[in-house]
Enzyme design. Structure first.
Site, mmCIF file in Angstrom:
data_model
loop_
_atom_site.group_PDB
_atom_site.id
_atom_site.type_symbol
_atom_site.label_atom_id
_atom_site.label_comp_id
_atom_site.label_asym_id
_atom_site.label_seq_id
_atom_site.Cartn_x
_atom_site.Cartn_y
_atom_site.Cartn_z
ATOM 1 N N HIS A 191 -47.462 -80.329 87.381
ATOM 2 C CA HIS A 191 -47.781 -81.050 88.613
ATOM 3 C C HIS A 191 -47.053 -80.419 89.806
ATOM 4 C CE1 HIS A 191 -48.588 -84.882 85.996
ATOM 5 N NE2 HIS A 191 -49.581 -84.016 85.941
ATOM 6 N N GLN A 192 -47.119 -79.119 89.954
ATOM 7 C CA GLN A 192 -46.410 -78.460 91.054
ATOM 8 C C GLN A 192 -46.948 -78.947 92.396
ATOM 9 O OE1 GLN A 192 -45.215 -74.208 90.349
ATOM 10 N NE2 GLN A 192 -46.948 -74.310 88.939
#
Length: 541
Positions: A463-464
């Site tokens: 989930h950058q």
């Protein structure tokens, strides 16, 4: 793809224009929404550029096959730099590459973010329209919710089909029941009241219909691809922006082995994700001047926040061995828990995502993985550690240097230990006795042993985010309207713009970002649209 869609897109690809009204770079969970919403106006010509390929592989369409996509041509396969806080380990940082982006290779969990997340966005941007009250209206527009009606919070008839599994696997229901027996509130969905309070446990909301993945691309863009005003180009790698002074006027793209230029009459929108959006910005001269100077890139706009503030959800796999093999439902994730490591917190900081199969720990953890079992990812929903991205060179082929700095903040280690202990407390509850033989990871350890476990076993939820944040301070990259500071006709709309990461999976918030961006773009060009945008085009093509 249907014949009419293929025929139309092949014709559009064979007759590419030099100018489009809007160019959207990246066909992920935000870019797909923007392109589709803009193309609803018949007089607008939209070009959607995607570096990856199509979404027709069985590993995309079949929910349970999502792990096959990791490390494949549908994954950018980024890799973090060695992290001292992870005992020198490098984190694999998968990110979707292809139509649908992450929504085509993820676990399909629909998670809206917590009320406090959106109110934080509003406070940092100075715009109340980013707050929870406004975002609820977007979710009501977006969703086609199949569960218990909740008119105040849920939508019906929107493009995004959202449903819970009709018959969750026993291990999923048992996890929710065990959490309830330990005093954690149980809700009928994780996306209603549960995300307005201290957290709870629930069967997950998923993007699966009739046993098939519902990517954001399929829910939005695909439905418009038979139209003559929407061109979707795969295999199109955006290398840099084109400028006239400080006005973005288009993009340079590697397409079919050749460099092509496309001009945008109105705006260019970057939706390339939290790694490639800052990469294109910096390699186009927008970013920290010391970083640009280091690689001989002419500074067009000094924005020190580009590539900074990197955030991700970090998780630690706690695993149990089954007594006998159990089935896997949907994509394998059918239940979730959000809770707090500290009662004084305003919102959950622990994210527990259950997987109905055993996930191997990294080799450094030196733990055996059972042949049959299940894993609960003890995750950090609100990490305090901050990473950064740097350039390795000035060209499109030079990889970004990603420094996640996971677990570098002492508060994250404390929260990680609390998350693991909560997982163990739930997973070792007697409610699991009929299904589970026993715990295989991490097993009972002293404090130092648990700290080593979290540092050696930490992985990411992929989930950058937050590397081109929205805000008002000097480290902000875009304003509340998602316009890049100091550059005209350029917006960013993807997880990069989050001031901080949302609580839970980031797909649904990226859809909201896309919807809001489309609304703001259309509002900004209403005058042109009313006058007939074709009159503004510099050439008849």
């Amino acid at each position: 793809m249907h014949t009419d869609v293929l025929r139309n897109q092949n014709e559009l690809r064979n007759n590419l224009r030099s100018h489009y009204d809007f160019i959207v770079c990246g066909a992920g969970s935000s870019g797909c929404v923007i392109a589709a919403r803009l193309a609803e106006r018949e007089n607008i010509r939209v070009l959607l550029l995607e570096a990856g390929g199509d979404d027709t592989a069985p590993s995309v369409m079949e929910p349970a096959q999502w792990p096959v996509n990791l490390g494949s041509e549908r994954d950018w396969s980024f890799m973090g730099q060695p992290a001292p806080s992870l005992n020198g380990r490098r984190l694999p940082l998968s990110m979707g590459k292809g139509l649908g982006g992450g929504s085509s290779i993820n676990v399909m969990v629909w998670s809206r973010g917590h009320k406090e997340d959106w109110d934080y966005f509003a406070a940092k941007s100075g715009d109340p329209e980013w707050g929870y009250k406004s975002v609820l209206e977007y979710y009501r527009r977006i969703e086609d919710w199949q569960g218990t009606p909740d008119p105040a919070r849920r939508g019906k008839g929107g493009p995004a089909y959202v449903a819970q599994p009709s018959s969750p696997q026993p291990i999923a229901q048992t996890m929710v029941d065990a959490a309830g027996l330990l005093g954690i509130p149980v809700f009928d969905s994780p996306n209603g009241r549960m995300m307005e309070c201290t957290g709870g446990a629930a069967i997950a909301d998923l993007r699966i219909k009739d046993g098939k993945r519902q990517s954001v691309f399929r829910s939005y863009t695909y439905k418009a691809m038979h139209q003559p005003n929407l061109t979707v180009l795969t295999g199109a790698l955006v290398s840099s922006l084109i400028f006239d002074g400080n006005k973005a006027v288009g993009v340079e793209v590697m397409l079919d082995g050749k460099i092509r230029q496309f001009r945008a009459t109105c705006e260019t929108i970057l939706s390339l994700g939290a790694v490639n959006t800052p990469k294109v910005l910096m390699q186009s001269g927008i970013g920290p001047e010391d970083e640009l100077n280091r690689h001989g890139i002419k500074v067009r706009q000094h924005l020190p926040g580009v590539g900074q503030n990197h955030q991700d959800h970090i998780a630690f796999g706690c695993t149990w061995e089954y007594r006998k093999p159990e089935d896997v439902g949907g994509g394998g994730c059918e239940a979730t828990v959000y809770w707090k490591s500290n009662s004084r917190l305003q919102q959950p900081d622990i994210l527990q995502c259950q997987l109905e199969f055993p996930v191997p720990s990294p080799a450094e953890a030196e733990l055996e993985t059972p042949e049959h079992g299940w894993t609960m990812f003890a995750g950090l929903a609100q990490p305090k550690s901050r990473g950064r991205l740097r350039l390795s060179g000035p060209t499109m082929y030079d990889n970004m240097l990603i420094e996640p700095n996971a677990l570098s903040a002492p508060e994250d280690v404390t929260a990680a230990l609390a998350a693991v202990e909560l997982c163990r407390e739930i997973g070792n509850h007697s409610a699991f006795t009929p299904l589970v033989r026993g715990e295989t990871a991490p097993r009972s350890r002293n404090h130092a042993g648990l700290v080593e476990f979290v540092r050696n076993s930490a992985v990411t939820y992929w989930h950058q985010s937050c590397t081109a944040k929205m805000g008002l301070d000097r480290m902000s990259v875009v304003d509340a309207r998602l316009r890049v500071y100091g550059i005209e006709n350029l917006r960013i709309a993807d997880a990069s713009i989050m001031p901080r990461i949302t609580t839970g999976n980031t797909m649904a918030p990226c859809v909201v970002i896309g919807e809001r961006a489309a609304d703001m773009i259309l509002a900004a060009h209403d005058t042109q649209l009313a006058a007939g945008i074709k009159q503004q085009r510099p050439d008849p093509s």
